[in-house]
Design a protein around this motif. Sequence first.
Motif, PDB file in Angstrom:
ATOM      1  N   SER A   1      46.172  23.845  -1.676  1.00 51.56           N
ATOM      2  CA  SER A   1      46.109  24.042  -3.116  1.00 51.56           C
ATOM      3  C   SER A   1      47.236  24.962  -3.568  1.00 51.56           C
ATOM      4  O   SER A   1      47.947  25.545  -2.745  1.00 51.56           O
TER       5      SER A   1
ATOM      6  N   THR B   1      34.109  17.456  -8.434  1.00 51.56           N
ATOM      7  CA  THR B   1      32.678  17.645  -8.296  1.00 51.56           C
ATOM      8  C   THR B   1      32.334  17.446  -6.827  1.00 51.56           C
ATOM      9  O   THR B   1      32.687  16.427  -6.248  1.00 51.56           O
TER      10      THR B   1
ATOM     11  N   SER C   1      40.524  36.255  -6.138  1.00 51.17           N
ATOM     12  CA  SER C   1      41.561  35.575  -6.913  1.00 51.17           C
ATOM     13  C   SER C   1      42.948  36.024  -6.476  1.00 51.17           C
ATOM     14  O   SER C   1      43.123  37.100  -5.906  1.00 51.17           O
TER      15      SER C   1
ATOM     16  N   TRP D   1      45.278  24.027  -8.518  1.00 48.96           N
ATOM     17  CA  TRP D   1      45.378  22.576  -8.317  1.00 48.96           C
ATOM     18  C   TRP D   1      45.177  22.258  -6.845  1.00 48.96           C
ATOM     19  O   TRP D   1      45.598  23.014  -5.975  1.00 48.96           O
ATOM     20  N   GLU D   2      44.553  21.126  -6.580  1.00 51.51           N
ATOM     21  CA  GLU D   2      44.436  20.644  -5.199  1.00 51.51           C
ATOM     22  C   GLU D   2      45.543  19.620  -4.967  1.00 51.51           C
ATOM     23  O   GLU D   2      45.835  18.796  -5.841  1.00 51.51           O
TER      24      GLU D   2
ATOM     25  N   PRO E   1      46.117  28.130 -13.669  1.00 50.90           N
ATOM     26  CA  PRO E   1      45.108  27.246 -13.056  1.00 50.90           C
ATOM     27  C   PRO E   1      45.414  26.862 -11.599  1.00 50.90           C
ATOM     28  O   PRO E   1      46.568  26.870 -11.170  1.00 50.90           O
TER      29      PRO E   1
ATOM     30  N   HIS F   1      48.765  27.281  -7.428  1.00 48.58           N
ATOM     31  CA  HIS F   1      48.598  27.630  -8.843  1.00 48.58           C
ATOM     32  C   HIS F   1      49.798  27.116  -9.629  1.00 48.58           C
ATOM     33  O   HIS F   1      50.930  27.246  -9.176  1.00 48.58           O
TER      34      HIS F   1
ATOM     35  N   PRO G   1      43.475  19.003 -10.911  1.00 51.32           N
ATOM     36  CA  PRO G   1      42.942  20.340 -11.241  1.00 51.32           C
ATOM     37  C   PRO G   1      41.693  20.615 -10.394  1.00 51.32           C
ATOM     38  O   PRO G   1      40.791  19.771 -10.359  1.00 51.32           O
ATOM     39  N   SER G   2      41.663  21.755  -9.709  1.00 54.18           N
ATOM     40  CA  SER G   2      40.518  22.052  -8.834  1.00 54.18           C
ATOM     41  C   SER G   2      39.219  22.001  -9.620  1.00 54.18           C
ATOM     42  O   SER G   2      38.179  21.575  -9.107  1.00 54.18           O
ATOM     43  N   ALA G   3      39.287  22.411 -10.884  1.00 55.59           N
ATOM     44  CA  ALA G   3      38.082  22.453 -11.715  1.00 55.59           C
ATOM     45  C   ALA G   3      37.534  21.057 -11.990  1.00 55.59           C
ATOM     46  O   ALA G   3      36.370  20.913 -12.379  1.00 55.59           O
ATOM     47  N   ALA G   4      38.357  20.022 -11.768  1.00 56.60           N
ATOM     48  CA  ALA G   4      37.907  18.654 -12.054  1.00 56.60           C
ATOM     49  C   ALA G   4      37.152  18.028 -10.887  1.00 56.60           C
ATOM     50  O   ALA G   4      36.654  16.905 -11.000  1.00 56.60           O
TER      51      ALA G   4
END
Lengths: 327, 94
Positions: B25, B60, A105, B8-9, B6, B27, B55-58
């Motif tokens: 990407s 799949t 991280s 982000w891409e 968070p 933050h 958001p990178s977490a979005a």
Amino acid sequence: MYSQGLIGADNRTEETPEFLARFQKRIDAEEKIEPKDEMPEGYRRTLVRQIGQHAHSEIVGMLPEGNWITRAPSLRRKAALLAKVQDEGGHGLYLYSAAETLGVSREEMTEELLSGKAKYSSIFNYPTLSWADMGTIGWLVDGAAIMNQIPLCRCSFGPYARAMIRVCKEESFHQRQGYEIVMTLAQGTPEQKVMAQDSLNRWWWPSLMMFGPHDADSQHSDQSMAWKIKRFTNDELRQKFIDATVPQAEYLGLTIPDPDLTWNEEKGGYDHGPIDWDEFWRVVKGHGPMAKDRIKARKKAWDDGAWVREAALAHAEKRRARKIAAE
Amino acid sequence: MTATTPLWEVFIRPRNGLAHKHVGSLHAADEVMALQAARDVYTRRGEGNSIWVVPSAAITASDPDQTAENFEPTADKIYRHPTFYEIPDEVGHM
């Protein structure tokens, strides 16, 4: 800018011979490795360390030059220096992002830099004493960085290679603006020429040290070459740098501060005098003239920025809550 | 250390007529700051005229362990390519 990369790297790995052979076959076929692909733990660790050091070097590298922004001799020079320092910040961010794809991280990397656990290029622990140093850093330090970074554009790890392509495009401006500054001084008044020569005298040897220890003393090189993280050895890159730079100094009428520097017809390159490796290791281990100041400045920036990071997150949370309430 | 910022891409369209392309990407606390940071970090030299941040977490993604079963079957379906079919030269370009 560049980090000495593999200093202290740990590329031991414990996978089965079949797995390692399969991985090596992909590397040998010049396939790029992407973040979610299977990879030996030593490969991952080496890259986290190298990309992290490289990112830290970009960020710490903003400090010696930031020192001269307010005292740039003209608006043209000031605008260029500002743009260059902003680029270094951008390079650091590309590289941190590339390292993060390997599962480390940003916070961990920042903590390692501030605690002194992570290294950065020894070159940034030298002080920038005169305006001429802005020229010399662009010419020599960015020049050495380019020598190192061009082969990294073909590094086997995809995200690192892609970041390096962006960095290399931008780095060329840095070197040219630096050389132009040195050229202006070298062709100026006798005092200005003395400034340029003094700056070259101070930065030449630290620039050669940027390539890291001699191949015979570089214990991690072989594995990194096999994994195609590295494409050339430290000594090969150092030789390329010297051969490219000596004629540039001659053009300026400046003298490289190495009495042993001689053209070697047989190898088609220059031979150079001995490098002071004691100094190199002292500086790498954090005893450089500016080491304490550099980390202090980074720590201050991080600590002073804490309320901004917290406020931004709190604001984002508040907006999210309002949006949900409105739905 | 408090909550982490968070990831982000960032996608940039080099110019109209081309698709947005992934460039890297960063933050940021929210989408507004992500767009501002993307502009500063990824478009300093005329790289584009439009930015997407996601958001990178979005995202799949397909599983790399299934790369072979997902994508290798296309290799033996050569009849999907125009060169599979033999058309006499006299017919001309088709």
